[in-house]
Motif scaffolding. Structure first.
Motif, PDB file in Angstrom:
ATOM      1  N   TYR A 164      57.774  17.882  -2.170  1.00 36.86           N
ATOM      2  CA  TYR A 164      59.229  17.764  -2.193  1.00 36.86           C
ATOM      3  C   TYR A 164      59.914  19.120  -2.025  1.00 36.86           C
ATOM      4  N   GLU A 165      59.145  20.181  -1.939  1.00 37.61           N
ATOM      5  CA  GLU A 165      59.706  21.507  -1.742  1.00 37.61           C
ATOM      6  C   GLU A 165      60.181  21.646  -0.299  1.00 37.61           C
ATOM      7  N   SER A 166      61.394  22.179  -0.119  1.00 41.28           N
ATOM      8  CA  SER A 166      61.921  22.323   1.240  1.00 41.28           C
ATOM      9  C   SER A 166      62.919  23.470   1.316  1.00 41.28           C
ATOM     10  N   TYR A 167      63.245  23.825   2.549  1.00 39.09           N
ATOM     11  CA  TYR A 167      64.260  24.830   2.839  1.00 39.09           C
ATOM     12  C   TYR A 167      65.365  24.183   3.653  1.00 39.09           C
ATOM     13  N   ILE A 168      66.595  24.607   3.393  1.00 36.27           N
ATOM     14  CA  ILE A 168      67.741  24.188   4.205  1.00 36.27           C
ATOM     15  C   ILE A 168      68.391  25.459   4.745  1.00 36.27           C
ATOM     16  N   PHE A 169      68.364  25.606   6.056  1.00 35.08           N
ATOM     17  CA  PHE A 169      68.975  26.752   6.713  1.00 35.08           C
ATOM     18  C   PHE A 169      70.343  26.328   7.234  1.00 35.08           C
ATOM     19  N   THR A 170      71.377  27.072   6.871  1.00 35.19           N
ATOM     20  CA  THR A 170      72.731  26.829   7.366  1.00 35.19           C
ATOM     21  C   THR A 170      73.192  28.086   8.098  1.00 35.19           C
ATOM     22  N   PHE A 171      73.789  27.876   9.267  1.00 33.87           N
ATOM     23  CA  PHE A 171      74.178  29.003  10.118  1.00 33.87           C
ATOM     24  C   PHE A 171      75.691  29.172  10.126  1.00 33.87           C
ATOM     25  N   THR A 172      76.144  30.282  10.662  1.00 38.13           N
ATOM     26  CA  THR A 172      77.566  30.631  10.644  1.00 38.13           C
ATOM     27  C   THR A 172      78.436  29.638  11.403  1.00 38.13           C
ATOM     28  N   GLY A 211      78.043  26.467  11.295  1.00 41.86           N
ATOM     29  CA  GLY A 211      78.023  25.209  10.561  1.00 41.86           C
ATOM     30  C   GLY A 211      76.774  24.364  10.795  1.00 41.86           C
ATOM     31  N   TYR A 212      75.982  24.710  11.775  1.00 41.91           N
ATOM     32  CA  TYR A 212      74.765  23.959  12.070  1.00 41.91           C
ATOM     33  C   TYR A 212      73.745  24.193  10.959  1.00 41.91           C
ATOM     34  N   SER A 213      73.046  23.139  10.567  1.00 42.27           N
ATOM     35  CA  SER A 213      72.015  23.304   9.554  1.00 42.27           C
ATOM     36  C   SER A 213      70.850  22.364   9.826  1.00 42.27           C
ATOM     37  N   PHE A 214      69.704  22.710   9.327  1.00 44.18           N
ATOM     38  CA  PHE A 214      68.530  21.858   9.386  1.00 44.18           C
ATOM     39  C   PHE A 214      67.649  22.175   8.185  1.00 44.18           C
ATOM     40  N   ASN A 215      66.783  21.234   7.865  1.00 38.86           N
ATOM     41  CA  ASN A 215      65.868  21.470   6.758  1.00 38.86           C
ATOM     42  C   ASN A 215      64.445  21.171   7.188  1.00 38.86           C
ATOM     43  N   PHE A 216      63.515  21.747   6.452  1.00 36.58           N
ATOM     44  CA  PHE A 216      62.101  21.495   6.699  1.00 36.58           C
ATOM     45  C   PHE A 216      61.350  21.615   5.383  1.00 36.58           C
ATOM     46  N   LYS A 217      60.291  20.842   5.284  1.00 36.11           N
ATOM     47  CA  LYS A 217      59.475  20.861   4.077  1.00 36.11           C
ATOM     48  C   LYS A 217      58.630  22.127   4.055  1.00 36.11           C
ATOM     49  N   ALA A 218      58.442  22.641   2.861  1.00 32.49           N
ATOM     50  CA  ALA A 218      57.697  23.884   2.683  1.00 32.49           C
ATOM     51  C   ALA A 218      56.239  23.597   2.337  1.00 32.49           C
ATOM     52  N   THR A 219      55.616  22.778   3.146  1.00 34.29           N
ATOM     53  CA  THR A 219      54.206  22.477   2.922  1.00 34.29           C
ATOM     54  C   THR A 219      53.407  22.861   4.158  1.00 34.29           C
ATOM     55  N   GLY A 220      52.122  22.905   4.042  1.00 36.08           N
ATOM     56  CA  GLY A 220      51.264  23.178   5.194  1.00 36.08           C
ATOM     57  C   GLY A 220      51.363  24.605   5.678  1.00 36.08           C
ATOM     58  N   ALA A 221      52.119  24.815   6.728  1.00 39.68           N
ATOM     59  CA  ALA A 221      52.216  26.133   7.360  1.00 39.68           C
ATOM     60  C   ALA A 221      53.041  27.119   6.539  1.00 39.68           C
ATOM     61  N   SER A 231      52.530  31.175   0.785  1.00 36.09           N
ATOM     62  CA  SER A 231      53.217  32.237   0.045  1.00 36.09           C
ATOM     63  C   SER A 231      53.574  33.420   0.939  1.00 36.09           C
ATOM     64  N   THR A 232      52.750  33.720   1.936  1.00 32.16           N
ATOM     65  CA  THR A 232      53.050  34.811   2.870  1.00 32.16           C
ATOM     66  C   THR A 232      54.301  34.503   3.678  1.00 32.16           C
ATOM     67  N   VAL A 233      54.394  33.286   4.172  1.00 28.81           N
ATOM     68  CA  VAL A 233      55.566  32.878   4.960  1.00 28.81           C
ATOM     69  C   VAL A 233      56.811  32.885   4.078  1.00 28.81           C
ATOM     70  N   LYS A 234      56.688  32.387   2.859  1.00 33.26           N
ATOM     71  CA  LYS A 234      57.836  32.389   1.936  1.00 33.26           C
ATOM     72  C   LYS A 234      58.319  33.800   1.659  1.00 33.26           C
ATOM     73  N   SER A 235      57.392  34.728   1.485  1.00 34.71           N
ATOM     74  CA  SER A 235      57.807  36.108   1.219  1.00 34.71           C
ATOM     75  C   SER A 235      58.463  36.733   2.452  1.00 34.71           C
ATOM     76  N   LYS A 236      57.978  36.402   3.652  1.00 28.64           N
ATOM     77  CA  LYS A 236      58.611  36.932   4.869  1.00 28.64           C
ATOM     78  C   LYS A 236      60.011  36.358   5.047  1.00 28.64           C
ATOM     79  N   ILE A 237      60.179  35.081   4.739  1.00 29.23           N
ATOM     80  CA  ILE A 237      61.522  34.487   4.797  1.00 29.23           C
ATOM     81  C   ILE A 237      62.438  35.209   3.820  1.00 29.23           C
ATOM     82  N   TYR A 238      61.959  35.418   2.619  1.00 28.49           N
ATOM     83  CA  TYR A 238      62.749  36.093   1.600  1.00 28.49           C
ATOM     84  C   TYR A 238      63.107  37.523   2.025  1.00 28.49           C
ATOM     85  N   GLU A 239      62.160  38.234   2.642  1.00 30.64           N
ATOM     86  CA  GLU A 239      62.432  39.591   3.139  1.00 30.64           C
ATOM     87  C   GLU A 239      63.536  39.584   4.197  1.00 30.64           C
ATOM     88  N   LYS A 240      63.475  38.609   5.108  1.00 34.95           N
ATOM     89  CA  LYS A 240      64.504  38.513   6.156  1.00 34.95           C
ATOM     90  C   LYS A 240      65.869  38.215   5.538  1.00 34.95           C
TER      91      LYS A 240
END
Length: 183
Positions: free
Chosen positions: A140-148, A150-160, A163-172
């Motif tokens: 049930y873990e997911s991310y919702i990206f919203t852009f300037t 107004g466009y947004s999309f979400n994706f589940k934070a499973t599989g690919a 923790s490395t990908v999550k930390s890179k997202i957080y760094e960005k």
């Protein structure tokens, strides 16, 4: 070879489709990630669960068309069914291939199941929500990206999304000072 033996090849091919299809369906996202989206700047290639359904549907069409071809005797009808089934298979399979999120060091690419591909820079993000329900399953873990714009999309934070990908997202997000909320 008598006509019955020629027709029985459709049954053999239908059984082969049933046996081989699950392996192809499960391996397609991994192969796509490694072959098409392998880039030194790649953060993650995220395939959706809907893709697997699309791949299964494509192979189901192939299976059904082989069964129909077994019963059809006219050559023109066989050609018509064959052409329709190949077109149906390709359209549905390619539609499944084209539904993904690709996170790169320089941009974010989202291709919805039905619609046009959008590419944004990380600086175009206006907010990101990380939904991580306590006590719930990781699925049930997911991310919702919203852009300037107004466009947004979400994706589940499973599989690919490990923790490395999550930390890179957080760094960005920190680099571009994007508001980040955890729910």
């Amino acid at each position: 070879m008598d006509p019955f033996e020629k027709r029985s090849i459709y049954w053999v091919m239908a059984i082969l489709v049933l046996v081989i299809a699950p392996f192809i369906v499960l391996m397609t996202p991994a192969v796509l990630s490694v072959v098409v989206f392998e880039d030194p700047n790649k953060i993650a290639f995220i395939s959706f669960g809907k893709n697997l359904i699309m791949y299964l549907l494509a192979f189901f069409i192939a299976f059904i068309s082989l069964l129909i071809l077994y019963f059809v005797k006219k050559l023109m009808t066989k050609l018509f069914v064959l052409i329709l089934s190949i077109l149906g298979f390709l359209i549905i399979y390619i539609t499944g291939l084209n539904h993904y999120v690709y996170l790169d060091e320089n941009y974010i690419e989202y291709n919805p199941l039905f619609g046009s591909e959008v590419i944004y820079q990380w600086s175009d993000l206006s907010s990101v929500r990380h939904i991580h329900p306590d006590g719930e399953k990781v699925e049930y873990e997911s991310y919702i990206f919203t852009f300037t714009d107004g466009y947004s999309f979400n994706f589940k934070a499973t599989g690919a999304v490990d923790s490395t990908v999550k930390s890179k997202i957080y760094e960005k997000l920190q680099l571009y000072k994007v508001p980040f909320e955890i729910y």
